[in-house]
Motif scaffolding. Structure first.
Motif, short mmCIF file in Angstrom:
data_model
loop_
_atom_site.label_atom_id
_atom_site.label_comp_id
_atom_site.label_asym_id
_atom_site.label_seq_id
_atom_site.Cartn_x
_atom_site.Cartn_y
_atom_site.Cartn_z
N SER A 60 0.49 -1.02 -0.04
CA SER A 60 0.10 -0.08 -0.15
C SER A 60 0.90 1.33 -0.24
CB SER A 60 -0.78 -0.17 1.18
OG SER A 60 0.01 -0.18 2.36
N LYS A 61 2.09 1.28 0.35
CA LYS A 61 3.11 2.34 0.71
C LYS A 61 3.41 2.77 -0.82
CE LYS A 61 5.03 1.40 5.00
NZ LYS A 61 6.28 0.87 5.75
N ASP A 62 3.57 1.71 -1.80
CA ASP A 62 3.66 2.05 -3.28
C ASP A 62 2.75 2.90 -3.86
OD1 ASP A 62 6.13 0.54 -2.67
OD2 ASP A 62 5.16 -1.34 -3.67
N LEU A 63 1.60 2.96 -3.42
CA LEU A 63 0.33 4.05 -3.95
C LEU A 63 0.34 5.12 -3.34
CD1 LEU A 63 -2.23 0.88 -3.96
CD2 LEU A 63 -1.24 2.13 -5.85
N ALA A 64 1.39 5.58 -2.65
CA ALA A 64 1.45 6.91 -2.24
C ALA A 64 1.43 7.78 -3.27
CB ALA A 64 2.55 7.36 -1.28
N GLY A 65 0.60 8.97 -3.63
CA GLY A 65 0.59 9.86 -4.41
C GLY A 65 -0.01 9.40 -5.79
N LYS A 66 -0.80 8.09 -5.61
CA LYS A 66 -1.56 7.56 -6.65
C LYS A 66 -3.00 7.57 -6.54
CE LYS A 66 2.37 6.27 -8.40
NZ LYS A 66 3.12 6.82 -9.38
N THR A 67 -3.88 7.10 -7.54
CA THR A 67 -5.46 7.28 -7.37
C THR A 67 -5.93 5.81 -7.31
OG1 THR A 67 -5.49 9.04 -8.92
CG2 THR A 67 -7.27 7.83 -8.85
N VAL A 68 -6.85 5.74 -6.40
CA VAL A 68 -7.25 4.36 -5.94
C VAL A 68 -9.11 4.39 -5.94
CG1 VAL A 68 -7.85 2.79 -3.94
CG2 VAL A 68 -5.68 3.89 -4.44
N ALA A 69 -9.53 3.34 -6.62
CA ALA A 69 -11.14 3.39 -6.83
C ALA A 69 -11.63 2.49 -5.56
CB ALA A 69 -11.27 2.87 -8.07
N VAL A 70 -12.81 2.83 -5.37
CA VAL A 70 -13.57 1.99 -4.39
C VAL A 70 -15.11 2.15 -4.80
CG1 VAL A 70 -13.95 3.97 -2.79
CG2 VAL A 70 -13.69 1.55 -1.91
N GLN A 71 -15.74 1.16 -4.20
CA GLN A 71 -17.10 1.17 -4.78
C GLN A 71 -17.98 2.09 -3.64
OE1 GLN A 71 -19.25 -2.71 -4.77
NE2 GLN A 71 -21.21 -1.73 -5.51
N LEU A 72 -18.86 2.72 -4.17
CA LEU A 72 -19.90 3.51 -3.30
C LEU A 72 -20.59 2.93 -2.47
CD1 LEU A 72 -20.27 6.73 -3.25
CD2 LEU A 72 -22.22 6.24 -4.77
N GLY A 73 -20.63 3.11 -1.22
CA GLY A 73 -21.44 2.64 -0.15
C GLY A 73 -20.91 1.31 0.36
N THR A 74 -19.72 1.01 0.14
CA THR A 74 -19.19 -0.31 0.59
C THR A 74 -18.47 0.11 2.13
OG1 THR A 74 -17.06 0.11 -0.65
CG2 THR A 74 -18.92 -1.04 -1.75
N SER A 75 -18.06 -1.36 2.69
CA SER A 75 -17.41 -1.01 3.74
C SER A 75 -15.91 -0.72 3.53
CB SER A 75 -17.35 -2.54 4.39
OG SER A 75 -16.56 -3.40 3.75
N GLY A 76 -15.33 -0.89 2.14
CA GLY A 76 -14.15 -0.28 1.58
C GLY A 76 -14.06 1.02 1.99
N GLN A 77 -15.21 1.83 1.44
CA GLN A 77 -15.22 3.20 1.37
C GLN A 77 -15.28 3.63 2.86
OE1 GLN A 77 -19.03 5.09 -0.10
NE2 GLN A 77 -18.04 7.04 -0.41
N THR A 78 -16.04 2.83 3.75
CA THR A 78 -16.16 3.32 5.46
C THR A 78 -14.87 3.34 5.87
OG1 THR A 78 -18.61 2.45 5.27
CG2 THR A 78 -17.39 2.65 7.37
N LEU A 79 -14.07 2.04 5.63
CA LEU A 79 -12.99 1.96 6.13
C LEU A 79 -11.72 3.13 5.83
CD1 LEU A 79 -12.01 -2.01 5.82
CD2 LEU A 79 -12.14 -0.59 8.11
N LEU A 80 -11.77 3.48 4.45
CA LEU A 80 -10.87 4.62 3.94
C LEU A 80 -11.23 6.05 4.61
CD1 LEU A 80 -10.56 3.54 0.36
CD2 LEU A 80 -8.86 3.53 2.16
N ASP A 81 -12.71 6.11 5.04
CA ASP A 81 -13.15 7.25 5.43
C ASP A 81 -12.93 7.33 7.46
OD1 ASP A 81 -13.87 8.46 3.27
OD2 ASP A 81 -15.96 7.59 3.30
N GLY A 82 -12.56 6.14 7.90
CA GLY A 82 -12.46 5.96 9.07
C GLY A 82 -11.20 5.45 9.47
N ASP A 83 -11.30 4.09 9.92
CA ASP A 83 -10.18 3.37 10.49
C ASP A 83 -8.59 3.64 9.46
OD1 ASP A 83 -11.66 2.60 12.63
OD2 ASP A 83 -11.67 0.59 12.03
#
Length: 269
Positions: free
Chosen positions: A138-161
């Motif tokens: 995940s460190k290699d993705l610093a400064g990169k663009t990542v996609a996530v599905q709207l309304g998923t737990s993945g989005q919740t994690l990125l917005d939280g923990d």
């Protein structure tokens, strides 16, 4: 005269038999009307749990399990394709009776009064990248663009923990489905997709040129979600699943999906 009377009696018997036949037909119709229909809400693009098969019908582990439950209980089953970002709104408005397609159990849902089944799957979040990208963490993705599905737990994690990890990315793009996320990755619009492991594994198995970064970024469990007050329905379905586990049907369904079988809680207690 005797012949006339005999003919009249015969006709009366025929009419009586026809009437009886019509009554039986009505009874059958009423019996069919009494059969319960379970409307199962799914994410229609969420393999291996729920997706459109080659025959044009929805299939997947959750869909097959739900069908086996309905068969056991003598119910009919209908599939309702959810807008995943609006899934709880659609459940509350009774467009479906439950959400059954890799639904992450969240404390916030329990606090809001939703009824949740026993957890049936241990899941993790991962990053899917192109195999030739050179990204190995995940460190290699610093400064990169990542996609996530709207309304998923993945989005919740990125917005939280995982907000600290999100802060290292250049941008996070939200898409309406995982398929759209994968399309963005394939086209080079994003550098990675933040996604549930089994979905990523299923995509890698079907598509060359993609790989999963060997780094688990969030643990969670899947369950079936019901409206507040639907504990009885939840209990009926849970009891049926328990029977499917005991009689081996659950195992037979699971064996079709090798990417998830080792993390199915009911088979690995």
């Amino acid at each position: 005269m005797k012949r006339i009377i005999a003919m009249m009696l015969a006709l009366m018997m025929v009419f009586a038999l026809c009437a009886c036949g019509n009554d039986n037909s009505n009874d059958d119709t009423k019996a069919n009307d009494d059969v319960k229909t379970l409307v199962v809400g799914i994410d229609p693009e969420y393999p291996p749990y729920a997706y459109m098969g080659d025959d044009g019908e929805y299939t997947g582990f959750d869909v097959e399990t739900a069908k086996a439950v309905c068969d056991l209980l003598g119910w009919k089953m209908e599939i309702f394709a959810l807008n995943w970002d609006q899934k709880l709104v659609q459940l509350d408005s009774k467009e479906c009776d439950c959400i059954w397609a890799g639904m992450t159990i969240l404390d916030s849902m329990k606090e809001a009064g939703y009824v949740i089944s026993e957890p049936y799957y241990d899941n993790t979040q991962v990053l899917l990248v192109k195999s030739d990208s050179g990204y190995t963490s995940s460190k290699d993705l610093a400064g990169k663009t990542v996609a996530v599905q709207l309304g998923t737990s993945g989005q919740t994690l990125l917005d939280g923990d995982l907000a600290d990890l999100k802060a290292t990315f250049k941008d996070v793009v939200t898409c309406n489905s995982f398929l759209s996320c994968f399309t963005e990755l394939g086209g080079g619009s994003v550098d990675a997709v933040f996604v549930d492991y089994p979905v990523a594994a299923a995509y890698v198995a079907e598509n060359e040129g993609y790989s999963i970064i060997n780094e688990n970024l969030g643990a969670e469990q899947y369950g079936i979600a019901f409206r507040s007050g639907d504990q009885e329905l939840c209990d009926q379905i849970q009891a049926a699943i328990d029977q499917l586990v005991e009689n081996g049907t659950y195992q037979k369904i699971a064996d079709k999906y090798p990417d998830i079988v080792n993390n199915l809680i009911f088979l690995n207690k």
